[in-house]
Design a protein around this motif. Structure first.
Motif, mmCIF file in Angstrom:
data_model
loop_
_atom_site.group_PDB
_atom_site.id
_atom_site.type_symbol
_atom_site.label_atom_id
_atom_site.label_comp_id
_atom_site.label_asym_id
_atom_site.label_seq_id
_atom_site.Cartn_x
_atom_site.Cartn_y
_atom_site.Cartn_z
ATOM 1 N N LEU A 30 0.723 -1.610 0.142
ATOM 2 C CA LEU A 30 0.097 0.293 -0.561
ATOM 3 C C LEU A 30 0.798 1.457 -0.193
ATOM 4 O O LEU A 30 1.814 1.740 1.119
ATOM 5 C CB LEU A 30 -1.005 0.510 1.194
ATOM 6 N N PHE A 31 0.639 1.709 -1.135
ATOM 7 C CA PHE A 31 1.664 3.312 -1.194
ATOM 8 C C PHE A 31 0.366 3.998 -0.613
ATOM 9 O O PHE A 31 -0.037 4.510 -0.856
ATOM 10 C CB PHE A 31 2.336 3.883 -3.014
ATOM 11 N N ILE A 32 1.531 5.010 0.380
ATOM 12 C CA ILE A 32 0.986 6.380 0.800
ATOM 13 C C ILE A 32 1.790 7.666 0.394
ATOM 14 O O ILE A 32 2.814 7.772 0.837
ATOM 15 C CB ILE A 32 0.903 6.036 2.056
ATOM 16 N N THR A 33 1.172 8.692 -0.733
ATOM 17 C CA THR A 33 1.517 9.890 -0.299
ATOM 18 C C THR A 33 1.213 10.282 1.167
ATOM 19 O O THR A 33 0.868 10.632 1.438
ATOM 20 C CB THR A 33 0.783 11.001 -1.015
ATOM 21 N N GLU A 34 2.377 11.159 1.599
ATOM 22 C CA GLU A 34 2.793 12.049 2.701
ATOM 23 C C GLU A 34 3.407 13.633 2.312
ATOM 24 O O GLU A 34 4.080 13.991 2.248
ATOM 25 C CB GLU A 34 3.547 11.280 4.105
ATOM 26 N N PHE A 35 1.263 13.760 2.615
ATOM 27 C CA PHE A 35 2.156 15.400 2.369
ATOM 28 C C PHE A 35 2.851 16.497 3.028
ATOM 29 O O PHE A 35 4.124 16.807 2.513
ATOM 30 C CB PHE A 35 0.466 16.139 1.595
ATOM 31 N N GLY A 36 2.173 16.362 4.431
ATOM 32 C CA GLY A 36 3.165 16.865 5.350
ATOM 33 C C GLY A 36 4.665 16.639 5.202
ATOM 34 O O GLY A 36 5.501 17.120 5.590
ATOM 35 N N GLY A 37 5.476 15.451 4.481
ATOM 36 C CA GLY A 37 5.951 14.277 4.953
ATOM 37 C C GLY A 37 7.499 14.766 3.684
ATOM 38 O O GLY A 37 8.015 14.541 3.480
ATOM 39 N N ASN A 38 6.991 15.430 2.662
ATOM 40 C CA ASN A 38 7.429 15.008 1.382
ATOM 41 C C ASN A 38 7.694 14.072 0.613
ATOM 42 O O ASN A 38 8.909 13.722 0.239
ATOM 43 C CB ASN A 38 8.407 16.762 1.599
ATOM 44 N N LYS A 39 7.447 13.074 0.777
ATOM 45 C CA LYS A 39 7.788 11.119 1.243
ATOM 46 C C LYS A 39 6.484 10.746 -0.160
ATOM 47 O O LYS A 39 5.139 10.720 0.435
ATOM 48 C CB LYS A 39 8.682 11.265 1.850
ATOM 49 N N LEU A 59 10.876 14.690 -1.721
ATOM 50 C CA LEU A 59 9.677 15.090 -3.005
ATOM 51 C C LEU A 59 8.432 17.128 -2.078
ATOM 52 O O LEU A 59 9.353 17.440 -1.598
ATOM 53 C CB LEU A 59 8.800 14.413 -2.780
ATOM 54 N N ASN A 60 7.925 17.026 -3.726
ATOM 55 C CA ASN A 60 7.490 18.796 -3.192
ATOM 56 C C ASN A 60 5.788 18.816 -3.237
ATOM 57 O O ASN A 60 5.147 19.084 -4.100
ATOM 58 C CB ASN A 60 7.422 19.972 -4.372
ATOM 59 N N GLY A 61 5.445 18.330 -1.876
ATOM 60 C CA GLY A 61 3.932 18.148 -1.624
ATOM 61 C C GLY A 61 2.936 16.948 -2.753
ATOM 62 O O GLY A 61 2.661 17.713 -3.378
ATOM 63 N N PRO A 62 3.717 16.015 -2.452
ATOM 64 C CA PRO A 62 3.223 14.706 -2.980
ATOM 65 C C PRO A 62 0.963 14.459 -2.449
ATOM 66 O O PRO A 62 1.285 14.352 -1.696
ATOM 67 C CB PRO A 62 4.051 13.674 -2.694
ATOM 68 N N ARG A 63 0.930 14.586 -3.841
ATOM 69 C CA ARG A 63 -0.598 14.115 -3.480
ATOM 70 C C ARG A 63 -1.259 13.287 -4.373
ATOM 71 O O ARG A 63 -1.087 12.325 -3.481
ATOM 72 C CB ARG A 63 -1.736 15.926 -3.613
ATOM 73 N N GLY A 64 -1.459 13.339 -5.890
ATOM 74 C CA GLY A 64 -2.315 12.484 -6.236
ATOM 75 C C GLY A 64 -1.093 10.989 -7.016
ATOM 76 O O GLY A 64 0.060 11.974 -7.092
ATOM 77 N N ILE A 65 -1.179 10.334 -7.111
ATOM 78 C CA ILE A 65 0.092 8.730 -6.938
ATOM 79 C C ILE A 65 -1.251 7.630 -8.728
ATOM 80 O O ILE A 65 -2.395 7.683 -8.719
ATOM 81 C CB ILE A 65 0.754 8.782 -6.753
ATOM 82 N N ALA A 66 -0.578 7.589 -9.769
ATOM 83 C CA ALA A 66 -1.210 6.962 -10.314
ATOM 84 C C ALA A 66 -0.110 5.631 -10.974
ATOM 85 O O ALA A 66 1.673 6.255 -11.431
ATOM 86 C CB ALA A 66 -1.716 6.901 -11.446
ATOM 87 N N LEU A 67 0.112 4.292 -11.315
ATOM 88 C CA LEU A 67 1.134 3.710 -11.648
ATOM 89 C C LEU A 67 0.504 2.846 -12.897
ATOM 90 O O LEU A 67 -0.606 2.634 -13.517
ATOM 91 C CB LEU A 67 0.953 2.250 -10.657
ATOM 92 N N LYS A 68 1.885 3.279 -14.024
ATOM 93 C CA LYS A 68 1.950 2.063 -15.022
ATOM 94 C C LYS A 68 2.697 1.478 -15.054
ATOM 95 O O LYS A 68 3.954 2.364 -14.969
ATOM 96 C CB LYS A 68 1.714 3.732 -16.293
#
Length: 224
Positions: A30-39, A59-68
């Motif tokens: 389970l991949f998780i964007t941590e917006f506050g942690g920039n990771k 990273l710089n404020g990661p939010r959405g992610i998508a896998l291809k």
């Protein structure tokens, strides 16, 4: 009744994250964007006591992610860009895919086209990831802070945060026009589709619920 609240007992899976936002399940990871942690972090959901492991930091404020395939595409909200990493790398290095966006928030794939909800730009754009230097193309404009997108066939459903609604477009149209699906919401945020049921969240204080609607019903409608 067009919407229903869902209530169930919750169980802690992992704690100590820094503003976790988007989740993506790939097999048992389970991949998780941590917006506050920039990771981006991940956990093994089969573990008895999962521990969050850093996948990529800086990273710089990661939010959405998508896998291809093995490539994880990341919407860097504060960086105004989409980057990607190879999740099979032990120490992945982010590669810029497209820059100059307006606070990209959510991502969704349709074939090789990556659709991007540009929050500050009030629009949905797209890029062809097979291009060496992809150029974003506007798909639909004039939205109200789009923050979540999900596909159902050729229909792209869009959560509009300040619009208080879910809208949709047909991506096969030459000039797609957003039509209302559900109105009267309080800042819809997350959204996912299972079969014919579209689940979405509302985040304002006093609401903070998950709702669902049957997208095969008569549209548009207003939240009950």
């Amino acid at each position: 009744l067009c919407c229903s609240g869902l209530f169930a007992q919750t169980t802690n899976v992992v704690t100590g994250l820094n503003k976790p936002e988007t989740l993506l399940l790939n097999n048992n990871d389970l991949f998780i964007t941590e917006f506050g942690g920039n990771k981006i972090s991940k956990i093994d959901i089969t573990a008895v006591t999962p521990i969050a492991e850093d996948v990529i930091t800086g990273l710089n404020g990661p939010r959405g992610i998508a896998l291809k395939g093995n490539d994880l595409y990341i919407a860097e909200f504060s960086g105004n860009k989409i980057s990607k990493i190879d999740i099979t790398d032990i120490s992945p290095i982010p590669i810029d895919v497209v820059t100059g966006l307006d606070t990209p928030f959510a991502l969704a794939f349709n074939g090789n086209d990556l659709y991007i909800a540009e929050f500050g730009g009030n629009k949905i754009s797209k890029i062809d990831i097979t291009d060496i230097s992809p150029t974003p193309i506007d798909v639909v404009t004039g939205l109200s802070l789009p923050d979540a997108i999900v596909f159902n066939g050729n229909d792209l459903f869009i959560a509009e945060y300040t619009g208080g609604k879910i809208s949709k477009i047909d991506i096969t149209d030459t000039t797609p026009t957003a039509t209302n699906v559900v109105t009267g919401l309080g800042s819809p945020f997350g959204m996912t589709l299972k079969g014919n049921e579209l689940h979405f969240s509302e985040v304002p204080t006093g609401i903070r619920k998950i709702y669902k609607i049957d997208i095969t019903g008569t549209l548009p409608t207003t939240k009950a």
